[in-house]
Motif scaffolding. Sequence first.
Motif, PDB file in Angstrom:
ATOM      1  N   ASN A  30       0.974  -1.163  -0.194  1.00 26.67           N
ATOM      2  CA  ASN A  30       0.060   0.008   0.091  1.00 26.67           C
ATOM      3  C   ASN A  30       0.863   1.288   0.103  1.00 26.67           C
ATOM      4  O   ASN A  30       0.323   2.276   0.190  1.00 26.67           O
ATOM      5  CB  ASN A  30      -1.068   0.099   1.134  1.00 26.67           C
ATOM      6  CG  ASN A  30      -1.999  -1.034   1.074  1.00 26.67           C
ATOM      7  OD1 ASN A  30      -2.894  -0.649   0.270  1.00 26.67           O
ATOM      8  ND2 ASN A  30      -1.971  -2.144   1.679  1.00 26.67           N
ATOM      9  N   ASP A 100      -4.364  -7.014   7.630  1.00 23.34           N
ATOM     10  CA  ASP A 100      -5.195  -6.476   6.448  1.00 23.34           C
ATOM     11  C   ASP A 100      -6.097  -5.385   6.782  1.00 23.34           C
ATOM     12  O   ASP A 100      -6.510  -4.704   5.651  1.00 23.34           O
ATOM     13  CB  ASP A 100      -5.960  -7.758   5.953  1.00 23.34           C
ATOM     14  CG  ASP A 100      -4.853  -8.860   5.201  1.00 23.34           C
ATOM     15  OD1 ASP A 100      -3.707  -8.421   4.891  1.00 23.34           O
ATOM     16  OD2 ASP A 100      -5.596 -10.015   5.070  1.00 23.34           O
ATOM     17  N   GLU A 101      -6.380  -5.081   7.835  1.00 29.18           N
ATOM     18  CA  GLU A 101      -7.108  -4.056   8.242  1.00 29.18           C
ATOM     19  C   GLU A 101      -6.583  -2.456   7.957  1.00 29.18           C
ATOM     20  O   GLU A 101      -7.513  -1.691   8.091  1.00 29.18           O
ATOM     21  CB  GLU A 101      -8.043  -4.125   9.503  1.00 29.18           C
ATOM     22  CG  GLU A 101      -8.643  -5.344   9.917  1.00 29.18           C
ATOM     23  CD  GLU A 101     -10.049  -5.706   9.204  1.00 29.18           C
ATOM     24  OE1 GLU A 101     -10.379  -4.568   8.662  1.00 29.18           O
ATOM     25  OE2 GLU A 101     -10.472  -6.723   9.296  1.00 29.18           O
ATOM     26  N   PRO A 103      -4.956  -0.777   5.861  1.00 30.17           N
ATOM     27  CA  PRO A 103      -5.087   0.284   5.015  1.00 30.17           C
ATOM     28  C   PRO A 103      -6.465   1.304   5.021  1.00 30.17           C
ATOM     29  O   PRO A 103      -6.396   2.295   5.008  1.00 30.17           O
ATOM     30  CB  PRO A 103      -5.265  -0.558   3.501  1.00 30.17           C
ATOM     31  CG  PRO A 103      -4.347  -1.766   3.774  1.00 30.17           C
ATOM     32  CD  PRO A 103      -4.574  -2.027   5.324  1.00 30.17           C
ATOM     33  N   GLU A 104      -7.690   0.416   5.337  1.00 37.04           N
ATOM     34  CA  GLU A 104      -8.808   1.073   5.542  1.00 37.04           C
ATOM     35  C   GLU A 104      -8.838   1.818   6.769  1.00 37.04           C
ATOM     36  O   GLU A 104      -9.303   3.142   6.813  1.00 37.04           O
ATOM     37  CB  GLU A 104      -9.951  -0.108   5.614  1.00 37.04           C
ATOM     38  CG  GLU A 104     -11.577   0.517   5.781  1.00 37.04           C
ATOM     39  CD  GLU A 104     -11.733   1.505   4.892  1.00 37.04           C
ATOM     40  OE1 GLU A 104     -11.238   1.406   3.861  1.00 37.04           O
ATOM     41  OE2 GLU A 104     -12.706   2.139   5.141  1.00 37.04           O
ATOM     42  N   ARG A 107      -7.079   5.106   5.960  1.00 33.99           N
ATOM     43  CA  ARG A 107      -7.973   5.837   5.155  1.00 33.99           C
ATOM     44  C   ARG A 107      -9.008   6.680   6.026  1.00 33.99           C
ATOM     45  O   ARG A 107      -9.091   7.727   5.704  1.00 33.99           O
ATOM     46  CB  ARG A 107      -8.354   5.100   3.989  1.00 33.99           C
ATOM     47  CG  ARG A 107      -9.136   5.902   2.973  1.00 33.99           C
ATOM     48  CD  ARG A 107      -9.959   5.054   2.086  1.00 33.99           C
ATOM     49  NE  ARG A 107     -11.183   4.614   2.849  1.00 33.99           N
ATOM     50  CZ  ARG A 107     -12.269   5.475   3.078  1.00 33.99           C
ATOM     51  NH1 ARG A 107     -12.293   6.585   2.807  1.00 33.99           N
ATOM     52  NH2 ARG A 107     -13.177   4.778   3.921  1.00 33.99           N
ATOM     53  N   MET A 108      -9.389   5.785   6.955  1.00 35.68           N
ATOM     54  CA  MET A 108     -10.592   6.629   7.658  1.00 35.68           C
ATOM     55  C   MET A 108     -10.074   7.568   8.715  1.00 35.68           C
ATOM     56  O   MET A 108     -10.659   8.683   8.785  1.00 35.68           O
ATOM     57  CB  MET A 108     -11.157   5.426   8.580  1.00 35.68           C
ATOM     58  CG  MET A 108     -12.218   4.378   7.908  1.00 35.68           C
ATOM     59  SD  MET A 108     -12.738   3.292   8.912  1.00 35.68           S
ATOM     60  CE  MET A 108     -14.074   3.952   9.920  1.00 35.68           C
ATOM     61  N   GLU A 112     -11.489  10.521   6.451  1.00 33.39           N
ATOM     62  CA  GLU A 112     -12.657  10.750   7.088  1.00 33.39           C
ATOM     63  C   GLU A 112     -12.497  11.510   8.248  1.00 33.39           C
ATOM     64  O   GLU A 112     -13.315  12.005   9.123  1.00 33.39           O
ATOM     65  CB  GLU A 112     -13.555   9.580   7.303  1.00 33.39           C
ATOM     66  CG  GLU A 112     -13.938   8.702   5.996  1.00 33.39           C
ATOM     67  CD  GLU A 112     -14.619   7.505   6.518  1.00 33.39           C
ATOM     68  OE1 GLU A 112     -15.558   7.450   7.328  1.00 33.39           O
ATOM     69  OE2 GLU A 112     -14.627   6.528   5.633  1.00 33.39           O
ATOM     70  N   LYS A 192     -15.153   0.394  13.115  1.00 34.26           N
ATOM     71  CA  LYS A 192     -14.960  -0.348  11.962  1.00 34.26           C
ATOM     72  C   LYS A 192     -14.842  -1.633  12.419  1.00 34.26           C
ATOM     73  O   LYS A 192     -14.422  -2.177  13.157  1.00 34.26           O
ATOM     74  CB  LYS A 192     -13.675  -0.022  11.264  1.00 34.26           C
ATOM     75  CG  LYS A 192     -13.567  -0.959  10.235  1.00 34.26           C
ATOM     76  CD  LYS A 192     -12.067  -0.855   9.320  1.00 34.26           C
ATOM     77  CE  LYS A 192     -12.072  -1.396   8.224  1.00 34.26           C
ATOM     78  NZ  LYS A 192     -12.349  -2.801   8.220  1.00 34.26           N
TER      79      LYS A 192
END
Length: 311
Positions: A30, A100-101, A103-104, A107-108, A112, A192
């Motif tokens: 990533n 694996d969590e 990157p998200e 991003r948050m 966000e 999340k």
Amino acid sequence: MDLSVVIPLKNEAESLPELATWIQRVCETNRLTYEIVMVDDGSTDDSWKVIEGLKNANPAVRGIRFRRNYGKSAALHTGFQATEGEVVITMDADLQDSPDEIPELVRMIREERYDLVSGWKKKRHDPLSKTIPTKLFNAVTRWMSGIRLHDFNCGLKAYRGDVVKAIEVYGEMHRYIPVIAKWAGFSRIGEKVVEHRARKYGYTKFGGLERFINGPLDLMSISFVGRFGKRPMHFFGTLGVLSFLIGFVILVYLSIAKTVYKEYGIADRPLFYFGILALIVGTQLFLTGFIAEMINRNSATRNTYLIEKEI
Ligand code: UDP
Ligand code: MG
């Protein structure tokens, strides 16, 4: 640096190599610049040796070793102090949380604009002796804090870098980090759903009964310190003055009864004892508030730990 991954660990030697390579793989695919801060909370197995080996293989790995076991909260606190990343992610060492969590979560936080994103182990792979008390724990914490999270104690959480520098975690308070963050003024708290896996190696370090007593006490401390920590006199003083006044009024009334209306035996009336008690308790509360104010001015040593090594 984009990301710091903080990993508190005690006796997790078998899991560490797999975890480190997995995080490395996720960050590299990533294109995230990162560091992995492993805080060895007084392990008695080979964990520190393994960390030294990982450090040699990958310079992004950093290690801090406590001289003895101080607990997960202390490990997190010390890891937080060391981070340099723009985003900080905490993760358990036992491979129950999935890298694996990452990157998200990043991003948050970045896009966000959350202060904190807490993982939610919606589908949990733990024994019932853990999942049932947890449900109760979460309900009470939600109710007391007013924060709408399903899973306060999830080890997998993401923060904006400055948030972790601003909050202080000690005792068993890692269970309530969202509450602490809220009290510190970071109110954009998100959630999340994250994948949860069964423990692959080793055993749980939080299986005992202490957590049922220490946990609620810590929540009370956090709420109390959050509300009145900077102004204890407002709590103790108010109660103290109130109690003192009630006692005073009662005793004035009884004195008038005796001197003006010549009532005998006021010392036999329950009210007499209640009045004296209220007066004494009121004074005590007031003095407690006063002492708390004095202590408050001089406290800076709460979070000092003996660190054995640092690489
Ligand atoms: N841990 C720690 N210090 C302790 C106890 C636990 O650093 O005194 C670490 C542990 O190694 C793991 C994380 O905290 O990385 C979560 O612990 P565990 O997996 O035992 O808890 P569970 O998932 O069973 O609630
Ligand atoms: Mg675990």
